[in-house]
Design an enzyme around this catalytic site. Structure first.
Site, PDB file in Angstrom:
ATOM      1  N   TRP A  23      27.516  33.345 -23.810  1.00 46.07           N
ATOM      2  CA  TRP A  23      27.340  34.726 -23.349  1.00 46.07           C
ATOM      3  C   TRP A  23      28.327  35.698 -23.988  1.00 46.07           C
ATOM      4  O   TRP A  23      28.198  36.920 -23.850  1.00 46.07           O
ATOM      5  CB  TRP A  23      27.506  34.798 -21.836  1.00 46.07           C
ATOM      6  CG  TRP A  23      28.796  34.183 -21.335  1.00 46.07           C
ATOM      7  CD1 TRP A  23      28.950  32.942 -20.825  1.00 46.07           C
ATOM      8  CD2 TRP A  23      30.096  34.792 -21.323  1.00 46.07           C
ATOM      9  NE1 TRP A  23      30.260  32.723 -20.488  1.00 46.07           N
ATOM     10  CE2 TRP A  23      30.988  33.836 -20.774  1.00 46.07           C
ATOM     11  CE3 TRP A  23      30.590  36.029 -21.707  1.00 46.07           C
ATOM     12  CZ2 TRP A  23      32.352  34.094 -20.619  1.00 46.07           C
ATOM     13  CZ3 TRP A  23      31.941  36.300 -21.554  1.00 46.07           C
ATOM     14  CH2 TRP A  23      32.804  35.344 -21.012  1.00 46.07           C
ATOM     15  N   CYS A  24      29.308  35.180 -24.696  1.00 43.22           N
ATOM     16  CA  CYS A  24      30.389  36.000 -25.242  1.00 43.22           C
ATOM     17  C   CYS A  24      29.966  36.696 -26.540  1.00 43.22           C
ATOM     18  O   CYS A  24      29.469  36.060 -27.479  1.00 43.22           O
ATOM     19  CB  CYS A  24      31.627  35.119 -25.477  1.00 43.22           C
ATOM     20  SG  CYS A  24      32.949  35.938 -26.397  1.00 43.22           S
ATOM     21  N   TYR A  25      30.174  37.997 -26.612  1.00 40.81           N
ATOM     22  CA  TYR A  25      29.834  38.784 -27.804  1.00 40.81           C
ATOM     23  C   TYR A  25      30.598  38.292 -29.018  1.00 40.81           C
ATOM     24  O   TYR A  25      30.040  38.101 -30.103  1.00 40.81           O
ATOM     25  CB  TYR A  25      30.132  40.258 -27.547  1.00 40.81           C
ATOM     26  CG  TYR A  25      30.057  41.124 -28.786  1.00 40.81           C
ATOM     27  CD1 TYR A  25      28.835  41.547 -29.298  1.00 40.81           C
ATOM     28  CD2 TYR A  25      31.230  41.509 -29.448  1.00 40.81           C
ATOM     29  CE1 TYR A  25      28.779  42.334 -30.448  1.00 40.81           C
ATOM     30  CE2 TYR A  25      31.182  42.293 -30.582  1.00 40.81           C
ATOM     31  CZ  TYR A  25      29.947  42.704 -31.083  1.00 40.81           C
ATOM     32  OH  TYR A  25      29.892  43.474 -32.214  1.00 40.81           O
TER      33      TYR A  25
END
Length: 483
Positions: free
Chosen positions: A169-171
């Site tokens: 989920w981390c950009y």
């Protein structure tokens, strides 16, 4: 020549011939009592003269605009890594200082708040301009997926194991993914794991392998860790020391960094990781050995309402709020100059009611335990402080003796949708307590002393005269009855 007879006429203390005086037991008794009374009253007067006299008043804070307020603190966070722990300061005037390091020291601690090593030095961390390749192309996985079951085997097999701890989920993890996989593929082609065996690039999905990430104290994503086999193995603690990579994240930079790591390692050796003697510079720093951090030091702030915030911060990492725990133990949190025991004694002597709130939070702990209801918890402290100033006035001149700040503290645990922080909101009062030491006049002491001696002597003389005349009268009455 001086006429002595005329001079004697002004004598206030004319003498009565000794033959014309009469001593009595009652007079002797009163004389002894008078002498002890004089001595007692003299001691009382001397004690009062030696006692410090003060006046207390509340006035508008007399601080100038150029004065700054010093905040000293010593805080222990058993679950916040020193790698990302940041001390930030802001105020209502718009001041916003992030990640203060000049006057701050950090020490890695375990969950029992015991320091596990020397001071944590993160070193210089450059600004990362390339956070990954920008591409729409399809790419194959070049790195090896690591799990709790195979991680130790790989870390003991290869002299260099470079691992990307990420979260889907981390950009920033998604920006790194293409360049990481490309770099891993290139390194695999140049240094075949089967034939060469000097280096391997792997990856760990922290949303699946949460325990593995927690074991290596991963709190920000992506975290690139370098594990070395051989000399880095700590037999006493049973784990490998490792480093964090903080260089550029594009494919070329990653490949160059991996080449630097491989260069000093002999191809035939799979047991020794020699010291990097290459001329190339690899941007890395030690990774924390434990999950906790003790932060101590001081900051200077303007004397206006503001905040001191401790949190996990990075410009090129993301954080999972549910994995950030800012529970802490306060060893010290005080305002103003640091007070020595002698200074505290002086404050207590001059202002007995002052000094108790100088370090009100010291010794208190604010702990949130792991659990669904205790995640995403921000701990806030609301501090209202008042300045107490002790001055001395002699010869109409004022001299500052001491200055201290006391505060009240109200704390609360707040569930937040953002990254949890430990916030200390401070609000200086516009008023201050002014304690003035009032010196006592020596002439007033001498005057009182003379009054004591003269008064006791006179009263004793009157009492003796009354007692003597009463006794004589009683004797006359008794003599008249016998005649």
């Amino acid at each position: 020549m001086i006429n002595t007879s005329k001079l004697k006429s002004v004598d206030f203390y004319r003498k009565i011939p000794r033959d014309l005086t009469e001593a009595s037991l009652s007079g002797a008794g009163l004389s002894i009592i008078a002498a002890f009374t004089m001595m007692f009253l003299f001691g009382m007067e001397l004690g009062d003269y030696m006692t410090v006299s003060t006046t207390t008043s509340v006035v508008v804070d007399r601080s100038t605009d150029s004065e700054f307020l010093r905040i000293d603190f010593n805080l222990s966070f058993p679950a916040l890594s020193c790698e990302f722990a940041s001390v930030d300061v802001s105020d209502v005037l718009g001041t916003n200082r992030l990640n203060i390091t000049k006057t701050i020291r950090k020490y890695s601690i375990d969950r029992n708040l015991v320091v596990t090593g020397s001071e944590y030095h993160p070193g210089h961390i450059p600004h990362i301009s390339n956070v990954g390749d920008v591409t729409d192309e399809e790419f194959a996985d070049g790195s090896v997926s690591l799990t709790r079951g195979n991680f130790d085997a790989f870390s003991h097999q290869y002299p260099i194991l470079v691992v990307n701890f990420f979260a889907p989920w981390c950009y920033w993890s998604n920006r790194l993914k293409p360049s990481w996989e490309k770099a891993a593929k290139i390194i695999r082609e140049r240094y075949d794991p089967e034939m060469d065996g000097r280096i391997l690039l792997g990856k760990v999905d922290c949303t699946i392998e949460a325990d593995l990430c927690r074991r290596h104290h991963i709190q920000g994503y992506p975290s690139i860790r370098i594990f070395r086999k051989g000399s880095d193995l700590k037999e006493t603690q049973g784990h490998h020391d490792h480093e964090s990579y903080y260089g550029e994240r594009d494919t070329d930079s990653l490949v160059a960094a991996m080449e630097t790591l491989v260069a000093p390692i002999k191809k035939e050796s799979e047991t020794l990781a020699l010291e990097d003697k290459s001329n190339k510079t690899l941007t890395k720093r030690p990774a924390p050995l434990t999950s906790g951090c003790r932060i101590e030091g001081f900051v200077r702030v303007k004397k206006v309402p503001g905040n001191l915030v401790i949190s996990a911060r990075s410009k090129s990492h993301s954080f999972d709020p549910s994995q950030i725990n800012v529970s802490h133990y306060v060893s010290q949190f005080s305002f103003g100059q640091r007070l020595s025991p002698v200074m505290l004694y002086e404050i207590k002597r001059l202002a007995p009611l002052a000094g108790d709130g100088h370090d009100r939070l010291a010794g208190k702990s604010y702990i949130t335990h792991d659990g669904e209801s205790n995640t995403d918890v921000t701990i806030e402290h609301y501090l209202q402080l008042v300045k107490t100033e002790v001055v001395n006035r002699r010869s109409s001149r004022e001299r500052k003796l001491l200055e201290e700040y006391e505060y009240t503290a109200h704390s609360s645990l707040v569930h937040s949708t953002h990254i949890p922080v430990a916030k200390f909101h401070f609000e200086p009062s516009p008023m201050q307590v002014l304690v003035t030491e009032v010196p006592k006049s020596f002439s007033h002491f001498i005057t009182n002393l003379c009054a004591i001696i003269g008064g006791v002597f006179t009263v004793a003389g009157i009492l003796e005269s009354i007692l003597h005349n009463t006794i004589r009268l009683i004797k006359k009455v008794e003599l008249g009855k016998h005649m």
